[in-house]
Design a protein around this motif. Structure first.
Motif, PDB file in Angstrom:
ATOM      1  N   GLN A 146      37.988  42.752 -40.416  1.00 15.85           N
ATOM      2  CA  GLN A 146      38.438  42.388 -41.753  1.00 15.85           C
ATOM      3  C   GLN A 146      39.207  43.570 -42.313  1.00 15.85           C
ATOM      4  O   GLN A 146      38.770  44.716 -42.199  1.00 15.85           O
ATOM      5  N   ASP A 147      40.367  43.300 -42.866  1.00 15.68           N
ATOM      6  CA  ASP A 147      41.159  44.350 -43.488  1.00 15.68           C
ATOM      7  C   ASP A 147      40.677  44.535 -44.927  1.00 15.68           C
ATOM      8  O   ASP A 147      40.452  43.556 -45.653  1.00 15.68           O
ATOM      9  N   ARG A 148      40.525  45.783 -45.321  1.00 14.15           N
ATOM     10  CA  ARG A 148      39.997  46.104 -46.648  1.00 14.15           C
ATOM     11  C   ARG A 148      41.044  46.914 -47.406  1.00 14.15           C
ATOM     12  O   ARG A 148      41.504  47.946 -46.927  1.00 14.15           O
ATOM     13  N   VAL A 158      40.477  40.881 -46.372  1.00 12.71           N
ATOM     14  CA  VAL A 158      41.242  39.806 -45.755  1.00 12.71           C
ATOM     15  C   VAL A 158      40.659  39.555 -44.378  1.00 12.71           C
ATOM     16  O   VAL A 158      40.643  40.451 -43.527  1.00 12.71           O
ATOM     17  N   ALA A 159      40.165  38.341 -44.158  1.00 12.87           N
ATOM     18  CA  ALA A 159      39.538  38.000 -42.880  1.00 12.87           C
ATOM     19  C   ALA A 159      40.511  37.348 -41.909  1.00 12.87           C
ATOM     20  O   ALA A 159      40.154  37.123 -40.754  1.00 12.87           O
ATOM     21  N   ASN A 160      41.719  37.054 -42.345  1.00 19.04           N
ATOM     22  CA  ASN A 160      42.703  36.438 -41.452  1.00 19.04           C
ATOM     23  C   ASN A 160      43.145  37.427 -40.380  1.00 19.04           C
ATOM     24  O   ASN A 160      43.223  38.631 -40.623  1.00 19.04           O
ATOM     25  N   GLY A 161      43.466  36.914 -39.204  1.00 18.00           N
ATOM     26  CA  GLY A 161      43.929  37.733 -38.095  1.00 18.00           C
ATOM     27  C   GLY A 161      43.614  37.045 -36.787  1.00 18.00           C
ATOM     28  O   GLY A 161      43.140  35.903 -36.762  1.00 18.00           O
ATOM     29  N   HIS A 162      43.868  37.732 -35.676  1.00 17.61           N
ATOM     30  CA  HIS A 162      43.582  37.169 -34.351  1.00 17.61           C
ATOM     31  C   HIS A 162      43.285  38.305 -33.375  1.00 17.61           C
ATOM     32  O   HIS A 162      43.953  39.347 -33.417  1.00 17.61           O
ATOM     33  N   PRO A 163      42.297  38.136 -32.477  1.00 22.27           N
ATOM     34  CA  PRO A 163      41.943  39.218 -31.544  1.00 22.27           C
ATOM     35  C   PRO A 163      43.090  39.681 -30.651  1.00 22.27           C
ATOM     36  O   PRO A 163      43.117  40.846 -30.248  1.00 22.27           O
ATOM     37  N   LEU A 164      44.023  38.798 -30.321  1.00 25.26           N
ATOM     38  CA  LEU A 164      45.118  39.207 -29.451  1.00 25.26           C
ATOM     39  C   LEU A 164      46.011  40.272 -30.089  1.00 25.26           C
ATOM     40  O   LEU A 164      46.683  41.027 -29.373  1.00 25.26           O
ATOM     41  N   ALA A 165      46.005  40.358 -31.410  1.00 24.57           N
ATOM     42  CA  ALA A 165      46.835  41.372 -32.067  1.00 24.57           C
ATOM     43  C   ALA A 165      46.443  42.768 -31.615  1.00 24.57           C
ATOM     44  O   ALA A 165      47.298  43.655 -31.486  1.00 24.57           O
ATOM     45  N   ALA A 166      45.161  42.988 -31.361  1.00 28.21           N
ATOM     46  CA  ALA A 166      44.693  44.303 -30.932  1.00 28.21           C
ATOM     47  C   ALA A 166      45.113  44.645 -29.514  1.00 28.21           C
ATOM     48  O   ALA A 166      45.011  45.806 -29.102  1.00 28.21           O
ATOM     49  N   HIS A 232      51.594  27.810 -45.841  1.00 31.95           N
ATOM     50  CA  HIS A 232      50.702  28.360 -44.814  1.00 31.95           C
ATOM     51  C   HIS A 232      49.705  29.340 -45.442  1.00 31.95           C
ATOM     52  O   HIS A 232      48.516  29.328 -45.111  1.00 31.95           O
ATOM     53  N   ILE A 233      50.197  30.177 -46.326  1.00 33.93           N
ATOM     54  CA  ILE A 233      49.323  31.173 -46.952  1.00 33.93           C
ATOM     55  C   ILE A 233      48.272  30.487 -47.821  1.00 33.93           C
ATOM     56  O   ILE A 233      47.078  30.811 -47.759  1.00 33.93           O
ATOM     57  N   LEU A 234      48.693  29.544 -48.625  1.00 30.94           N
ATOM     58  CA  LEU A 234      47.767  28.857 -49.524  1.00 30.94           C
ATOM     59  C   LEU A 234      46.704  28.083 -48.751  1.00 30.94           C
ATOM     60  O   LEU A 234      45.547  28.007 -49.176  1.00 30.94           O
ATOM     61  N   GLN A 235      47.084  27.528 -47.609  1.00 32.48           N
ATOM     62  CA  GLN A 235      46.144  26.708 -46.835  1.00 32.48           C
ATOM     63  C   GLN A 235      45.159  27.546 -46.035  1.00 32.48           C
ATOM     64  O   GLN A 235      44.013  27.128 -45.831  1.00 32.48           O
ATOM     65  N   HIS A 236      45.573  28.731 -45.581  1.00 33.39           N
ATOM     66  CA  HIS A 236      44.773  29.441 -44.578  1.00 33.39           C
ATOM     67  C   HIS A 236      44.181  30.771 -45.059  1.00 33.39           C
ATOM     68  O   HIS A 236      43.445  31.401 -44.301  1.00 33.39           O
ATOM     69  N   ALA A 237      44.474  31.188 -46.275  1.00 31.98           N
ATOM     70  CA  ALA A 237      43.976  32.478 -46.760  1.00 31.98           C
ATOM     71  C   ALA A 237      42.457  32.514 -46.751  1.00 31.98           C
ATOM     72  O   ALA A 237      41.794  31.588 -47.230  1.00 31.98           O
ATOM     73  N   ARG A 238      41.918  33.604 -46.207  1.00 32.70           N
ATOM     74  CA  ARG A 238      40.463  33.840 -46.219  1.00 32.70           C
ATOM     75  C   ARG A 238      40.247  35.248 -46.777  1.00 32.70           C
ATOM     76  O   ARG A 238      40.364  36.233 -46.057  1.00 32.70           O
ATOM     77  N   ILE A 239      39.962  35.301 -48.063  1.00 34.50           N
ATOM     78  CA  ILE A 239      39.913  36.577 -48.760  1.00 34.50           C
ATOM     79  C   ILE A 239      38.683  36.636 -49.659  1.00 34.50           C
ATOM     80  O   ILE A 239      38.053  35.613 -49.967  1.00 34.50           O
ATOM     81  N   ALA A 240      38.328  37.856 -50.038  1.00 37.45           N
ATOM     82  CA  ALA A 240      37.269  38.077 -51.020  1.00 37.45           C
ATOM     83  C   ALA A 240      37.705  39.249 -51.895  1.00 37.45           C
ATOM     84  O   ALA A 240      38.468  40.118 -51.486  1.00 37.45           O
ATOM     85  N   HIS A 241      37.195  39.275 -53.116  1.00 35.52           N
ATOM     86  CA  HIS A 241      37.557  40.320 -54.074  1.00 35.52           C
ATOM     87  C   HIS A 241      36.296  40.916 -54.655  1.00 35.52           C
ATOM     88  O   HIS A 241      35.344  40.200 -54.976  1.00 35.52           O
TER      89      HIS A 241
END
Length: 244
Positions: A146-148, A158-166, A232-241
């Motif tokens: 998760q990106d902070r 932000v919890a969005n992402g994918h393992p292949l990016a690493a 796409h952003i509105l549908q898939h965003a997984r965030i916390a504040h």
């Protein structure tokens, strides 16, 4: 405030495509093509020279600057000093990526010195981040599963992402370049960095749906960035504040 981030990120994505900011990237020697292509996919305009003779002229014409410390050598140190000075003189926002400073005490010391020179944002992985003292007022982006994104007690995750990016060299560097691009069009550095990381995370998830491995993930990511829409952003965003 977290509910407003996807909407603001969507608006900023539209603004990126309209305004096409110039972003100068002092980039490590391994990944300039991926970074330039990724910025171009969002309709930003990249430049990449690290020549001390030229860099000041390029930064003067840019709307934002990224300083990445990968493959650091004497010429890049000189170019970075010139670029940061010109950015300060011209009022250009800049982001710092202290790439691999956890491998090198001299690089970590240089990164800490640069943090005193007024970057808007620091983007670092956990190992790099833990070595550095982030001054008050600098937005701190700590990347991971998760990106902070944090500033003055406020935090987005932000919890969005994918393992292949690493598994693809340069994706982290590209996320730093996207932060710089959004700094060019959003004066609130906390919002610019948060939107950039959300947009990048959603694009990574889109790419992961079609990629079969790291070799196909890189072009899929570029395609996802080019195709990305506010919906796409509105549908898939997984965030916390968090506030406090």
């Amino acid at each position: 405030m977290s509910a407003a981030l996807p909407e603001r990120a969507s608006d900023l994505l539209d603004g990126m495509r309209r305004r096409r900011p110039r972003v100068h990237c002092l980039m490590n020697g391994v990944v300039p093509k991926l970074v330039a292509d990724g910025l171009s996919a969002l309709d930003a305009i990249p430049s990449m020279t690290s020549s001390p003779e030229e860099v000041g002229h390029f930064v003067a014409r840019a709307d934002a600057l990224l300083v990445n410390l990968g493959t650091l050598d004497a010429q890049r140190r000189e170019a970075i000093g010139i670029a940061v000075s010109v950015a300060a003189e011209r009022g250009r926002p800049w982001a710092l990526d202290p790439a691999h400073c956890d491998y090198s005490p001299p690089r970590a010391a240089f990164a800490q010195q640069l943090l005193t020179r007024g970057p808007a944002v620091l983007r670092a992985n956990a190992a790099e981040y833990d070595l550095l003292s982030v001054p008050a007022g600098v937005v701190a982006v700590r990347t991971g599963k998760q990106d902070r994104i944090a500033q003055n007690g406020a935090t987005f995750s932000v919890a969005n992402g994918h393992p292949l990016a690493a598994m693809v060299t340069g994706t982290g560097c590209l996320s730093g370049a996207l932060i710089a691009a959004f700094l060019a069009i959003e004066t609130d550095a906390f919002m610019a960095a948060s939107a950039a990381m959300l947009i990048f995370g959603v694009a990574c998830e889109m790419a992961g749906k079609t990629a079969s491995g790291p070799g196909s993930f890189e072009p899929a990511l570029l395609d996802a960035l080019a195709a990305l829409s506010g919906d796409h952003i509105l549908q898939h965003a997984r965030i916390a504040h968090e506030q406090g």
